[in-house]
Design an enzyme around this catalytic site. Structure first.
Site, PDB file in Angstrom:
ATOM      1  N   CYS A 212       0.188  -2.868  -3.262  1.00  0.00           N
ATOM      2  CA  CYS A 212       1.362  -3.511  -3.854  1.00  0.00           C
ATOM      3  C   CYS A 212       2.614  -3.186  -3.042  1.00  0.00           C
ATOM      4  O   CYS A 212       3.544  -3.995  -2.976  1.00  0.00           O
ATOM      5  CB  CYS A 212       1.537  -3.095  -5.307  1.00  0.00           C
ATOM      6  SG  CYS A 212       1.672  -1.302  -5.553  1.00  0.00           S
TER       7      CYS A 212
ATOM      8  N   HIS B  38       4.074   1.463  -9.012  1.00  0.00           N
ATOM      9  CA  HIS B  38       3.745   0.067  -8.719  1.00  0.00           C
ATOM     10  C   HIS B  38       4.974  -0.625  -8.140  1.00  0.00           C
ATOM     11  O   HIS B  38       6.101  -0.402  -8.602  1.00  0.00           O
ATOM     12  CB  HIS B  38       3.283  -0.635  -9.993  1.00  0.00           C
ATOM     13  CG  HIS B  38       2.837  -2.056  -9.768  1.00  0.00           C
ATOM     14  ND1 HIS B  38       1.802  -2.382  -8.910  1.00  0.00           N
ATOM     15  CD2 HIS B  38       3.297  -3.228 -10.269  1.00  0.00           C
ATOM     16  CE1 HIS B  38       1.640  -3.697  -8.907  1.00  0.00           C
ATOM     17  NE2 HIS B  38       2.536  -4.226  -9.720  1.00  0.00           N
TER      18      HIS B  38
END
Length: 915
Positions: free
Chosen positions: A270, A840
Site C-alpha cells: 500500500c 496502512h
C-alpha cells in the site's frame, strides 16, 4: 519479311556505329582514363572516408579494362564492353551478392567518382543494379561494408509474415524501428518497440534505439519483432503475464474516467500504491509520459541510472492508469523493477511511502537525464558575493549535471548558512532540493502510565497517568507521582516489571527515554535502601518474587519445578528484624490483603499455637525511618544469570539459603535466596548465599489455593488522573515550515569543518528557501526515531487546499506583478493510518482532467469532498504552483462533477484521440 529484317539490322548497326563514334568523341584518352580511375582524388588508391559510397566492380571485367587501356589502342579487340557484374550475384532476380566474395579476387572497389566515370564511358549491363556500399567507421578502422545486415521484420500480431530489409552496421535501431513502422503502416501516434529473437529462441528487448546495429550485435537473418501498444496502455507481450495476475475479462470493454484507476495490493505494498497515485496525479509529469516525450530522453547509459527500466516501467503504469480501460491494475512488473534496483524494497515488508517517492524521483531523474556525460563541477562558497550571483551559479552548475523533467518539475533551491561558533566565519551555499521534510512542533511532555505500590498492605496498588518531561529523568517521574500520592520522592523506587520479574531497577538519575510506552512500570514506596552501608541503621530493601511449585514432580527445592507468578515486591525490612523468621512475619504483613493467616485449628500443636499468638502480637510493621539510596547503576535482566553482591548478607544473618530449616509450626510458604532471574542455586555454600540479593516466596499448590486470593492480589484502583489525556492542539502547516527554517546547532555526530579554524565545529545552521519548484512536495516528519524509542506523531496538521502562500518564506527577490509564483494549490496527499509497526497508506488526489478529488485505497477508488481531505493521517503533501496550473475546458453535455480550481488542466487533444 526477310527484307524487312535485314533493313532493321542495318539500321541498328548504323546506330551502334554512330553511338560508338559519339562516345569516342567524349571519352578521354586511355592514358587519361587509367590515371583518373587508378590515381588522384577520384582514384581507387585514395584513402577511405566514413560515410561515403564505394562501388563493387567484377574483377574479371576490371582486369579486361586494364589490359585495354594499357594497350593504348582504342580500336583493339580487348575493348571490355559494358560493365558486367553478373558473376557477383547469386541470381538475376533478388540481385543478392554471393557469399564469401573477396576483394582483389572477385571484385575491386571504386570510389563513387571513378565508378560514375566508368559508367559514363562504358555503360552498365542492362538491368543490373549498381553495387553501392557505404564506408563505415569501426572502433579501430575504416572499411567498405560489402555485406550489410539483412533483418527479417515482423509484427508481434503476425509472426509469420516477414519483410526483409538491409541495414548498415552503423545504422541506428531507430532507423530499424522507423523502417518497420513504414513497412507495417503504423499510425504516427501509436507507440511501438522492438524485440530480437536470440539464439535460444526467446525474445529480448531492444531498449536503446540510439545504439547501432553493430552495438546491438544484430546479425543477418535475425528476426526483429515490432509490437504496438494496446489502446488500454498495455503491451501485447505482457498479456500472458497479465492473465497470470487474474485480470478480469470484464475490463476489456470497460470505459471510465482516465486516471481513476486502483492499484492492487500485492502484499504490504500500500505504501507503493500511495506514492504512485500521488505522482500519477501530477499533471505535467503525467502528460510528459502520455505524450511520449520521454522516449527521446531515455538515458540508457547513465551509470547513476537504472538503464531506463524504471522510467519505462513507470510509463507503462501511467499509460494503463490513464487509458480509461481499467478499474484497477496489478503493478507487479513495476514492483519487480523497484526491488531489482533497490534491494531495500525487495520482498513484501511494509515500507515508507516517502522513502519510495524519494527513490522513484531520483530513479526517474537519472533515467531521463538529458545530460549524457556529467562534467565535474566544483562547489563554490559565496565568499562575500551577492546571493543572487551565487544562487544563479549554483543552479547553472546543478543543471550542467542534472537536466530532466524531474528537475524541471520538482527541484528548488535552498540557501544554507553555517556560522562557526569560535571564529564567527560564515559559509553560504545554495543547494538543490526535491522535497521539503518539515518537522512537526512537538510537545516536550509525554504521558507515562505507572502502578504505585504503597507500603500499607491495606491499600491496593494504584494506576496513575503522569505527565513528565520527554527528556526528563526518573526523579522527575517520582516528583510527578509524589504530587498525586503525597509520598516523598525519596521514598520511591522505580522498576520495570516483565514476566513476573524485575527486568530493571532504575536509578533516579537515569533518563526517562529508556522507558518505552509498552513497559510495565511499578513504583514502590520503600524505606531504606537496596544496598545499605555497613554500620548504617537504615532499613534494608529486599526484592521478593512469588513462585509456585508445579505438582508434577519435586526437584529438591531447585528452580526446576517452580513457576513465577504475580507481581514482585520491594519490601523494606528493619535491620533488627532481618532474620528468616522476622522476614517471614514482615512478608505475611505485607501480603495480608490477599493472603489469609492460618486459623488456630490449622496449627500443628498447642505450643506452636501459643508461639503464633505471641508472634501475632509482635508482627512488625514497616519501618518509617531511613531514606532511599539510589539503586545500583545496572541491574541484570531476566535472562542473565548474573547476581549482585549483597552487603547485608555478609554477616550471614540468614544462615542458610532456605527457611524454615525445621518445622516449628504450620508455614504458608518457604523462603529461598535466588538470583535476579528468580532461579535458585544448587548448593547452599556461604559464598553463594552472600551473593544472592533476591528472595523468593515458594508456595505449595494446595497452600496457595487455600490461603492466596489471586483476584484480590491482581486488583488495583485507578487514580483520577488516569482519565487525563494530553491534548494535542492542531498546528498550521506554516508553523512546520517556520520550524524548518529556524536556526539549529549541528549534532556532535555531524560537525562542520570550518575552513577558517581548520577544525570540525558544532556550527549553527539555517536553511532558507530561495527558489521553489512547479510541484512542491512537503513531507511531514511524523516518525521519530531515537536510541530508545520510535514513535509516530499523530498531531493534526492543518493545511490549505488552495492559496498556500510562500511569499514570506522565499528569500529570492520577488516579482511583485506575479503573486501566483509563490502561491500553491493542493493536488495530492499520501496518508498513513496506524502506528509504527503496522499501518496502512492511502491517497487523496485531484484528477487533472475533471478537477474532482478521489480517495485511492489500493483497488478501491471513490470520489470525496474537499472537506474530507484534512486529517491526522496526512503524511506527504503535493502542491502545484498556481502559475503552471491549468483550468479544464468546459465540455458540452458533460455530467462530470464541478471543476475544482485547486487542480486542473485541459484534456490533451492527442490523448483524447488515442482514447
Amino acid at each position: 519479311m526477310a527484307t524487312v529484317a535485314a533493313t532493321t539490322a542495318a539500321v541498328a548497326a548504323a546506330a551502334a556505329a554512330e553511338n560508338r563514334q559519339a562516345q569516342h568523341e567524349v571519352v578521354p584518352g586511355l592514358d587519361s582514363q587509367l590515371r583518373q580511375i587508378e590515381n588522384g582524388e577520384s582514384g581507387r588508391e585514395r584513402p577511405l572516408r566514413a560515410g561515403e559510397s564505394w562501388f563493387l566492380v567484377d574483377q574479371h571485367w576490371y582486369k579486361q579494362w586494364e589490359v585495354y587501356v594499357q594497350g593504348g589502342d582504342q580500336d583493339s579487340s580487348t575493348f571490355p564492353g559494358y560493365i558486367n557484374n553478373a558473376e557477383l550475384f547469386e541470381d538475376q532476380i533478388s540481385w543478392r551478392l554471393k557469399e564469401g566474395l573477396e576483394e582483389g579476387k572477385d571484385y575491386v572497389l571504386l570510389p563513387a567518382i571513378a565508378w560514375h566515370y566508368l559508367v559514363s564511358w562504358y555503360g552498365l549491363e542492362h538491368g543490373q543494379p549498381p553495387i553501392e556500399r557505404k564506408v563505415i567507421e569501426l572502433p579501430s578502422t575504416l572499411m567498405v561494408e560489402v555485406y550489410p545486415v539483412e533483418l527479417l521484420l515482423v509484427q508481434h500480431s503476425d509472426m509469420d509474415t516477414a519483410h526483409t530489409a538491409q541495414f548498415s552496421h552503423t545504422d541506428s535501431l531507430d532507423l530499424v524501428l522507423r523502417t518497420a513502422r513504414e513497412q507495417f503502416l503504423v499510425d504516427p501516434q501509436e507507440e511501438t518497440r522492438l524485440w530480437i529473437k536470440n539464439s535460444e529462441g526467446s525474445l529480448d528487448r531492444l531498449c536503446d534505439t540510439h545504439v547501432t546495429v553493430l552495438e546491438a550485435a544484430l546479425e543477418t537473418g535475425q528476426l526483429v519483432v515490432m509490437e504496438t501498444r494496446n489502446k488500454d496502455g498495455t503491451w501485447p507481450s505482457a498479456q500472458l503475464h497479465a492473465m497470470n495476475n487474474n485480470v478480469s475479462e470484464e475490463d476489456e470493454d470497460f470505459k471510465g474516467q482516465p486516471g481513476i484507476c486502483g492499484l492492487t495490493n500485492l502484499g504490504n505494498t500500500c505504501f507503493m500504491n500511495s506514492a504512485l497515485q500521488c505522482l500519477s496525479n501530477v499533471p505535467q509529469l503525467t502528460e510528459y509520459f502520455l505524450n511520449n516525450r520521454y522516449l527521446e530522453e531515455l538515458n540508457f547509459r547513465n551509470p547513476l541510472g537504472m538503464k531506463g527500466e524504471i522510467a519505462e516501467a513507470y510509463a507503462d503504469l501511467v499509460k494503463q492508469a490513464w487509458s480509461g480501460h481499467h478499474r484497477s491494475i496489478v503493478p507487479h512488473v513495476f514492483k519487480t523493477k523497484v526491488g531489482h534496483f533497490a534491494s531495500q524494497f525487495l520482498g513484501y515488508q511494509q515500507h515508507d511511502s516517502q522513502e519510495l517517492l524519494s527513490f522513484l524521483l531520483d530513479g526517474l531523474h537519472e533515467d531521463l537525464n538529458r545530460v549524457k556525460k556529467k562534467e565535474y563541477v566544483e562547489l563554490c562558497d559565496a565568499a562575500g558575493r551577492p546571493d543572487q550571483e551565487v544562487a544563479q551559479e549554483a543552479w547553472q552548475n546543478h543543471k550542467r549535471r542534472n537536466d530532466s523533467v524531474i528537475v524541471d518539475t520538482f527541484h528548488g533551491l535552498f540557501k544554507s548558512t553555517l556560522v562557526c561558533p569560535d571564529c564567527g566565519n560564515v559559509s553560504v551555499t545554495f543547494d538543490p532540493f526535491c522535497y521539503l521534510s518539515v518537522p512537526l512542533p512537538v510537545s516536550h511532555k509525554r504521558v507515562l502510565e505507572v502502578f504505585f505500590i504503597p507500603m500499607d498492605p491495606r491499600r491496593k496498588p494504584e494506576q496513575h497517568r503522569l505527565v513528565v518531561p520527554k527528556k526528563g529523568k526518573i526523579s522527575d517521574l517520582c516528583v510527578a507521582l509524589s504530587k498525586h500520592t503525597g509520598i516523598s520522592p525519596e521514598r520511591m523506587m522505580v522498576a520495570d516489571v516483565f514476566s513476573h520479574r524485575f527486568y530493571k531497577l532504575y536509578q533516579l538519575e537515569e533518563s526517562l527515554s529508556g522507558i518505552l510506552d509498552r513497559d510495565d512500570i511499578f513504583v514502590y514506596e520503600v524505606s531504606g535502601r537496596l544496598e545499605p552501608l555497613e554500620g548504617s541503621r537504615e532499613d534494608i530493601v529486599v526484592p521478593v518474587y512469588l513462585r509456585e511449585r508445579t505438582p508434577a514432580r519435586d526437584y529438591n527445592n531447585s528452580y526446576y519445578g517452580l513457576m513465577l507468578f504475580g507481581h514482585p515486591l520491594l519490601v523494606s525490612v528493619p535491620r533488627d528484624r532481618f532474620t528468616w523468621e522476622g522476614l517471614y512475619n514482615i512478608l505475611m504483613y505485607r501480603l495480608s490483603r490477599y493472603v489469609t493467616k492460618p486459623s488456630s485449628d490449622d496449627e500443628d500443636d498447642v505450643d506452636e499455637k501459643d508461639d503464633d499468638e505471641e508472634d501475632k502480637d509482635n508482627i512488625p510493621g514497616p519501618s518509617t525511618g531511613g531514606s532511599l539510596r539510589d539503586p545500583e547503576p545496572e541491574q541484570p535482566g531476566p535472562s542473565s544469570g548474573v547476581t549482585r553482591r549483597c552487603p547485608f548478607l555478609l554477616d550471614n544473618c540468614l544462615g542458610t539459603s532456605q527457611w524454615p530449616p525445621r518445622r516449628r509450626r504450620k508455614q504458608l510458604f518457604t523462603l529461598q535466596t535466588v538470583n535476579s532471574n528468580g532461579t535458585s542455586d544448587r548448593t547452599t555454600s556461604p559464598e553463594e548465599v552472600q551473593t544472592q540479593p533476591y528472595i523468593a516466596i515458594d508456595w505449595e499448590p494446595e497452600m496457595k489455593k487455600r490461603y492466596y486470593d489471586e483476584a484480590e492480589a491482581e486488583g488495583y484502583v485507578k487514580h483520577e488522573c488516569v482519565g487525563y489525556v494530553l491534548k494535542k492542539a492542531p498546528v498550521q502547516l506554516q508553523e512546520c515550515i517556520e520550524l524548518f527554517t529556524t536556526v539549529e546547532t549541528l549534532e556532535k555526530e555531524n560537525p562542520w569543518y570550518c575552513p577558517s579554524c581548520k577544525q570540525h565545529q558544532l556550527a549553527t545552521k539555517k536553511l532558507d528557501l530561495w527558489m521553489l519548484p512547479e510541484i512542491l512536495i512537503i513531507h511531514l516528519k511524523r516518525f521519530s526515531y531515537t536510541k530508545f524509542s520510535r514513535e509516530k506523531l499523530d498531531t493534526l496538521v492543518q493545511f490549505p487546499i488552495r492559496d498556500l502562500d510562500f511569499s514570506e518564506f522565499v528569500l529570492k527577490p520577488q516579482n511583485e506583478s506575479a503573486p501566483e509564483l509563490y502561491k500553491y494549490d493542493l493536488i495530492a496527499v499520501s496518508n498513513h493510518y496506524g502506528g509504527m509497526r503496522d499501518g496502512h497508506y492511502t491517497t487523496f488526489a485531484c484528477n487533472k482532467d475533471s478537477g474532482q478529488w478521489h480517495y485511492f485505497d489500493d483497488n478501491s477508488v471513490s470520489p470525496v469532498n474537499e472537506n474530507q481531505i484534512e486529517s491526522k493521517a496526512a503524511y506527504v503533501l503535493f502542491y502545484q504552483r498556481q502559475d503552471v496550473a491549468r483550468r479544464p475546458q468546459s465540455q458540452s453535455g458533460s455530467s462530470s462533477p464541478p471543476t475544482s480550481p485547486a487542480c486542473s488542466s485541459p484534456p490533451s487533444s492527442e490523448f483524447m484521440d488515442v482514447n
